[in-house]
Design a protein around this motif. Structure first.
Motif, short mmCIF file in Angstrom:
data_model
loop_
_atom_site.label_atom_id
_atom_site.label_comp_id
_atom_site.label_asym_id
_atom_site.label_seq_id
_atom_site.Cartn_x
_atom_site.Cartn_y
_atom_site.Cartn_z
N LEU A 103 0.87 -1.18 0.00
CA LEU A 103 0.00 0.00 0.00
C LEU A 103 0.90 1.23 0.00
O LEU A 103 2.06 1.15 0.43
N PRO A 104 0.40 2.37 -0.46
CA PRO A 104 1.20 3.58 -0.36
C PRO A 104 1.59 3.84 1.09
O PRO A 104 0.78 3.68 2.00
N ARG A 105 2.82 4.23 1.30
CA ARG A 105 3.31 4.43 2.66
C ARG A 105 2.52 5.51 3.38
O ARG A 105 2.25 5.40 4.58
N TRP A 106 2.13 6.55 2.66
CA TRP A 106 1.37 7.61 3.30
C TRP A 106 0.03 7.10 3.81
O TRP A 106 -0.48 7.59 4.81
N GLY A 163 2.90 14.21 16.60
CA GLY A 163 3.57 13.07 17.22
C GLY A 163 4.19 12.16 16.18
O GLY A 163 5.30 11.63 16.37
N LEU A 164 3.49 11.97 15.06
CA LEU A 164 4.02 11.16 13.97
C LEU A 164 5.30 11.77 13.41
O LEU A 164 6.28 11.07 13.12
N LEU A 165 5.29 13.09 13.27
CA LEU A 165 6.48 13.78 12.77
C LEU A 165 7.64 13.65 13.74
O LEU A 165 8.79 13.43 13.34
N LEU A 166 7.37 13.77 15.04
CA LEU A 166 8.43 13.63 16.03
C LEU A 166 9.04 12.24 16.02
O LEU A 166 10.24 12.06 16.25
N SER A 167 8.21 11.22 15.75
CA SER A 167 8.71 9.85 15.75
C SER A 167 9.74 9.62 14.66
O SER A 167 10.53 8.67 14.74
N VAL A 168 9.74 10.46 13.63
CA VAL A 168 10.75 10.35 12.58
C VAL A 168 12.13 10.62 13.15
O VAL A 168 13.12 9.97 12.78
N HIS A 169 12.22 11.57 14.06
CA HIS A 169 13.51 12.04 14.55
C HIS A 169 13.93 11.39 15.87
O HIS A 169 15.06 11.55 16.30
N ILE A 170 12.99 10.70 16.54
CA ILE A 170 13.33 10.00 17.79
C ILE A 170 13.71 8.58 17.42
O ILE A 170 12.86 7.78 17.04
N ARG A 171 14.98 8.24 17.52
CA ARG A 171 15.44 6.93 17.07
C ARG A 171 15.76 5.99 18.24
O ARG A 171 16.09 4.84 18.01
N GLY A 254 9.46 11.95 5.88
CA GLY A 254 10.48 11.42 6.78
C GLY A 254 10.53 9.91 6.80
O GLY A 254 11.58 9.31 7.03
N TYR A 255 9.39 9.25 6.57
CA TYR A 255 9.35 7.80 6.56
C TYR A 255 9.64 7.22 5.18
O TYR A 255 9.57 6.01 5.01
N ASP A 256 9.91 8.08 4.21
CA ASP A 256 10.29 7.60 2.89
C ASP A 256 11.62 6.85 2.99
O ASP A 256 12.58 7.38 3.57
N PRO A 257 11.74 5.65 2.44
CA PRO A 257 12.97 4.86 2.61
C PRO A 257 14.20 5.48 1.95
O PRO A 257 15.32 5.15 2.32
N GLY A 262 14.27 5.82 6.46
CA GLY A 262 14.96 4.71 5.83
C GLY A 262 16.39 5.06 5.49
O GLY A 262 17.31 4.25 5.66
N ALA A 263 16.61 6.28 5.00
CA ALA A 263 17.97 6.70 4.67
C ALA A 263 18.83 6.88 5.92
O ALA A 263 20.01 6.55 5.92
N LEU A 264 18.22 7.36 6.99
CA LEU A 264 18.96 7.57 8.23
C LEU A 264 19.48 6.25 8.80
O LEU A 264 20.59 6.17 9.32
#
Length: 272
Positions: A103-106, A163-171, A254-257, A262-264
């Motif tokens: 499915l589309p990631r978005w 919160g979803l956006l913050l989860s991109v940067h909290i590893r 941010g969740y794009d691979p 994904g790149a991080l």
């Protein structure tokens, strides 16, 4: 479309089942705002009794003023808690499985956002019912009910998208508490959840007044507050919806691979 809707329901149902099994989660979500309502508001019950300001047509006790802000608190904390769940799922591998679905990631992220909003609204409704039992009753039912629902759903989605956006940067989970302290408390205390903007300006706290004016949480609370009394919230709905669209778009990026998370993770020392 049928496949997409099945995926949406599956993710929402999964989050609901997790919530039902976590018996203390609802109680912990309600203790904080109820303490503010029962203890803090009791000491300032008539703070705004001598002032009449929109959207109120007469003087009100402080617990009535603070109640929409406390509803916003419930939505805010659950939206931020969803980012903790995303980090946990990502570390345990569950989120990676979801993101590899055909499915589309978005859309997968949108389903996760909808699940967060459903849980937030359920907790907010529980708070409203308990607050009514404590004597703080808001005029939620009537011709203004659709506007109240729209404001509440939009606020829940906006804070969930943040919160979803913050989860991109909290590893790492260890970094979550510090990140939340720099997001939750400034957003809540530098807003109109506890006091109106004119009070901030009148007291001379000009820098706090400016921050509160541009705080999206302020506009979420104001939209809800004005909707409860059937009044026009001005630009607040557009600011809330704009923030929702921006945060969700950035989270999806941010969740794009290839570009985001994904790149991080491909970098040396990146989180697994």
């Amino acid at each position: 479309m049928r496949h997409a809707m099945q995926a949406l329901w599956a993710i929402v149902h999964r989050e609901l089942m997790k919530f039902v099994r976590q018996y203390g989660r609802l109680a912990s979500a309600l203790v904080r705002p109820l303490l503010w309502l029962a203890v803090f508001a009791a000491g300032f019950r008539n703070v705004f009794g001598m002032a009449i300001n929109e959207p109120y047509d007469t003087y009100i006790p402080y617990d009535i003023y603070i109640a929409p802000g406390l509803i916003g608190m419930v939505l805010l904390f659950n939206g931020m808690q969803s980012s903790l769940a995303m980090v946990y799922d990502r570390e345990m591998g569950l989120m990676r499985l979801l993101l590899t679905a055909p499915l589309p990631r978005w859309w997968v992220l949108f389903a996760k956002l909808c699940a967060t909003a459903v849980l937030s609204l359920g907790q907010a409704l529980a708070f409203v019912l308990i607050a009514a039992l404590l004597g703080t009753t808001l005029p939620l039912w009537g011709p203004q009910t659709p506007a109240v629902l729209l404001a509440a759903v939009s606020a829940a989605l906006m804070l969930g998208a943040l919160g979803l956006l913050l989860s991109v940067h909290i590893r790492q989970l260890e970094n979550f508490a510090g990140t939340m302290n720099f997001v939750i408390f400034p957003m809540y205390f530098m807003s109109t959840a506890l006091y109106p903007l004119w009070k901030l300006e009148e007291s001379g706290a000009e820098w706090v007044w400016w921050i509160a004016r541009f705080n999206p949480f302020t506009h979420a609370v104001e939209w809800l507050r004005f909707a409860i009394y059937g009044k026009d919230a001005g630009d607040s709905p557009w600011i809330v919806l704009g923030t929702l669209a921006l945060c969700f778009a950035l989270a999806a990026w941010g969740y794009d691979p290839q570009r985001g998370f994904g790149a991080l993770t491909k970098r040396p020392g990146g989180a697994a």
